[in-house]
Each structure stands twice: as structure tokens, then as C-alpha cells.
Enzyme design. Structure first.
Site, PDB file in Angstrom:
ATOM      1  N   GLY A   1     -19.380   3.536  -3.098  1.00 32.47           N
ATOM      2  CA  GLY A   1     -20.612   3.667  -2.420  1.00 32.47           C
ATOM      3  C   GLY A   1     -21.725   4.052  -3.495  1.00 32.47           C
TER       4      GLY A   1
ATOM      5  N   LYS B   1       0.907  -1.188  -0.128  1.00 34.36           N
ATOM      6  CA  LYS B   1       0.054  -0.020   0.148  1.00 34.36           C
ATOM      7  C   LYS B   1       0.921   1.416  -0.084  1.00 34.36           C
ATOM      8  CE  LYS B   1      -4.381   0.841   0.430  1.00 34.36           C
ATOM      9  NZ  LYS B   1      -5.577  -0.042  -0.072  1.00 34.36           N
TER      10      LYS B   1
HETATM   11  N1  GLU Z   1      -7.381   0.293  -3.247  1.00 29.79           N
HETATM   12  C1  GLU Z   1      -8.128  -0.928  -3.900  1.00 29.79           C
HETATM   13  C2  GLU Z   1      -7.978  -1.748  -2.563  1.00 29.79           C
HETATM   14  O1  GLU Z   1      -7.881  -1.467  -1.401  1.00 29.79           O
HETATM   15  C3  GLU Z   1      -7.457  -1.658  -5.128  1.00 29.79           C
HETATM   16  C4  GLU Z   1      -6.084  -2.207  -4.876  1.00 29.79           C
HETATM   17  C5  GLU Z   1      -5.414  -2.528  -6.165  1.00 29.79           C
HETATM   18  O2  GLU Z   1      -6.270  -2.548  -7.266  1.00 29.79           O
HETATM   19  O3  GLU Z   1      -4.420  -2.858  -6.285  1.00 29.79           O
HETATM   20  O4  GLU Z   1      -8.212  -3.153  -2.732  1.00 29.79           O
END
Ligand code: GLU
Length: 417
Positions: free
Chosen positions: A225, A109
């Protein structure tokens, strides 16, 4: 460095989540040690020149929690409160999410500590490009593949891709997912988070003939949402309350989401806020406490916490956001008979279609929307039934069963020298 079993170097909520997993006896002491620490942690600080000529230092993070299943995968969020603790927690969540859905990715992340509303578009582009420049060596199609998250969108992904390709000196669309379709993005990625959750709800309520009998409250009207509200409304569910950060509206007999969307959006752009709509007003706090069949938190984390957990009266909760229920209050919901479809499966539609995007880019293919949605449904529903089966067999909550499947797969793949 040798860590003791009780030592945790990162986020508080991961600690509680790991404690919960530990209590289930899923992990041995050795295994516990292996997932207690994020594998790679990056913090970067870099300057940008603002529109008024002043210089600002931007602080940003990327945490690659675990890379044993494949390249890191996870979004980048822009938020003024982002810190290493939060990004680690979200990377930990991504590790579980990619694992439980059987994807060939580890969990990662990213976060940039800014309030995006306070910057011009030109400044946001500089911030986005700077992030890629600073982290270039750590990220890439076979190392760690970013995507959108809170306050980031396809346009930001395409700035980041452009910067990556400039430095790499080659076309490399698989570096990032959630791009505009014109830049190699996948059909259906924009709606995939809600679509995945929607497929699960159709399974959950498959025995309810008339969906009008299912009342739903949705907190958060961003990409997840709002799309969920539309999908549910179009398919006959009774959406009684929606909200965004300005507040919410409520109608016991059901809201007309199509009309609301027409009012709030013009040419696909959000032009209005929910507090500008006619009708009975409701605060975000009140929405969460409505007595409905289904509550869908689709905004930020931690909205169901020790302050309001006893007042939650929904029968079921689908976590469309990441971490809306704090881990330390889950047991209260459990003892009040409220069932939870946990985020690591409920909102996994986004990362599943990100995987399809990455795969299409690597193969030089472009799949139709029908194909993407068919594959999404197959994968998410398949993973859901695996979780449900284990939950039933071992008398576990869905979250515990999902955690168990996810952790077991990660642990099996850990490299120990
Ligand atoms: N931000 C999204 C999640 O928390 C997508 C992450 C992604 O597609 O790599 O799952």
C-alpha cells in the site's frame, strides 16, 4: 480415497470460487475434481524456548495446492488467525496466480499461527528457523519455494535461507525469494507487488491525460500500500485517502504522500502510525466506502463483504491484497457497475519478480533494477491484455476471464494415472 463431485475437503472461500468457476462451464466434472483438493498439506507443531525460559509449541502450515506446473511457490505469513483453511485458500489463489502469469510454478502458501508483535527478535528467528527444519523434506528450490507475505520480510527470508543451507550442507539461494539483495535477492523485489499493480493502472488510465483527475483511496500502508501510494502520487494521481490499522487520513484535494512518508518513515523504518498525522481522520470502514475513481485494498482479505458491499461507491477496485473481496459478494459489485482488477493479476508483481529472483539464483546472475522492471512490465501487462481480450470476447468479468485462463493451464498439466 474416492471423492464425490460435491465433496470439498478444504476452505470455504475456495468452495465459492470453485462454484463460480463451475457456473461458467469452464470445467468438466472430471476437471473440477482435479482442482478441488490441495495436492499436499502439511501441519507442523514444534517447540521453541522463549526469552523467559518457558517453552511454547508453535503451529504452522504449508499447503502445496498444485505442483503440476512446477515447484510450489508462495509466501509465508505470520498471523494469529492463520489456519489450514486460510492457507489452503491462499495456496489455491497462488495456483491461479502463477498459472495466469505463465510462470513455471505451482501454487503453495505457508502460515505460522503467531502474533509476531508478541515475540522478541530472537524468538522470531527461532520460530522461522524451526519452520524450515520441520518442513525441510517438503520444500526446496525444485520442490517448493517460499517468499514473504503478511508480516514477513527479507530478514526473515535470510534466517530461513541460512537454516535451509545449514541442513542441506550447500549454498542454495534459489530455495527462497524476497531475500535481502546482499543474500542473493533481486533488485526491485521489495517494491514489485505495487510496481506490478501500478503498471496495470497506467494501462487502465492511459487515455486520461491529466492523472490529477483520478482520485484514489488506498487501504493498508504496508509494503504494498505505501509503495503504491508513493508511485501514484509521484506520477500525478490524486491520492485522497490512506490508512493503516490505526486508522486513516483523508483530503478531498489530495494528500502529499512525500511529506507523509517523511513523517512516517525514518531511514526506511516505520516510526509513526497514520493516526498520528495531522488532517481529517477517517476510519478504515469509511475509507472503503468513499466515492472515488479507484479503491486499492492493500491490507488483509475479506474487507469487502456482505456487510459493506452495497455501500462501496468506487468506480474501480484494484485488489492489491490477496482476497480483499469475498467471492460471494462479487456479483453485487458487478451489478452496481463496479469493475474489479482481480488480485491474481493485480498483485502478481511480487511473485513475478520472485520468479526472476529464482531464475537469477539458478543461473548465478544479478540483473539491474531497470532490467527487472522492464521484464516485470512486459510479463504483467502481457498477461493483463490476454485476460482483457478473453473478457471482451466472451463477455466475462476480468476475474472470470483470469480464472478461466489460469484453470485451463493447470488442468492441461494435471497428471492422471
Ligand atoms: N506473498 C506474495 C503473494 O501472495 C508473493 C509470493 C511469492 O513471491 O512467492 O503473491
Amino acid at each position: 480415497m474416492v471423492y464425490s463431485e460435491n465433496e470439498l475437503i478444504f476452505c470455504n472461500n475456495c468452495k465459492i470460487e470453485i462454484e463460480n468457476i463451475k457456473k461458467q462451464g469452464v470445467m468438466s466434472k472430471v476437471e473440477l475434481l482435479l482442482v478441488k483438493h490441495p495436492q499436499k498439506v502439511f501441519q507442523v507443531n514444534y517447540p521453541i524456548v522463549k526469552d523467559d525460559g518457558s517453552i511454547e509449541i508453535i503451529t504452522a502450515y504449508r499447503v502445496q495446492y498444485n505442483l503440476n506446473l512446477g515447484p510450489g511457490k508462495g509466501g509465508i505469513r505470520f498471523h494469529q488467525d492463520v489456519d489450514l483453511d486460510e492457507v489452503s485458500e491462499l495456496a489455491f489463489g497462488m495456483m491461479l496466480k502463477t498459472s495466469v502469469t505463465g510462470l513455471p510454478f505451482g501454487g503453495a502458501k505457508g502460515g505460522i499461527r503467531i502474533n509476531p508483535k508478541k515475540y522478541s527478535k530472537v524468538e522470531l528467528e527461532k520460530i522461522s528457523r524451526g519452520y524450515v527444519r520441520e518442513l525441510f523434506d517438503a520444500i526446496g528450490p525444485k520442490k517448493d519455494v517460499p517468499a514473504p507475505d503478511v508480516n514477513t520480510n527479507p530478514e526473515i527470508m535470510s534466517w530461513m535461507l541460512d537454516e535451509y543451507e545449514k541442513i542441506a550442507g550447500e549454498k542454495s539461494p534459489a530455495f527462497i525469494t524476497g531475500k535481502p539483495v546482499a543474500d542473493g535477492g533481486s533488485e526491485g523485489r521489495d517494491k514489485s507487488t505495487a510496481m506490478g499493480g501500478f503498471y496495470l493502472l497506467n494501462e487502465e488510465y492511459k487515455d486520461t491525460e491529466d492523472k490529477k483527475n483520478i482520485s484514489v483511496a488506498i487501504q493498508g500502508f504496508g509494503n504494498a500500500g505505501a509503495v503504491m501510494a508513493e508511485l501514484l502520487y509521484e506520477n500525478g494521481y490524486k491520492v485522497v485517502a490512506i490508512s493503516d490499522s490505526s486508522g486513516g487520513v483523508y483530503d478531498d484535494s489530495g494528500l502529499n504522500i512525500t511529506e507523509i512518508m517523511d513523517e512516517l518513515y525514518k531511514d526506511g523504518k516505520k516510526v509513526g502510525r497514520i493516526n498520528s498525522l495531522k488532517g481529517d481522520k477517517i476510519s478504515n470502514e469509511e475509507l472503503l466506502e468513499l466515492s472515488v475513481d479507484l479503491l486499492v485494498p492493500a491490507a488483509l482479505g475479506g474487507v469487502i463483504n456482505s456487510e459493506n458491499v452495497e455501500d462501496i461507491r468506487a468506480t474501480k477496485i484494484l485488489e492489491l491484497a490477496n482476497g480483499p473481496i469475498l467471492p460471494n459478494v462479487e456479483k453485487v459489485l458487478e451489478s452496481n457497475g463496479i469493475s474489479v482488477i482481480p488480485g491474481l493479476i493485480a498483485n502478481s508483481g511480487g511473485v513475478i519478480v520472485s520468479y526472476f529472483e529464482w531464475e537469477q539464483n539458478l543461473k548465478g546472475e544479478h540483473w539491474t533494477l531497470e532490467e527487472v522492471n522492464r521484464k516485470l512490465k512486459e510479463r504483467i501487462v502481457g498477461a493483463f491484455y490476454k485476460i482483457k481480450d478473453l473478457a471482451q470476447k466472451e463477455n466475462l468479468s476480468l476475474r472470470k476471464a483470469a480464472n478461466k485462463i489460469a484453470i485451463t493451464r493447470v488442468i492441461k498439466n494435471v497428471n492422471v494415472n
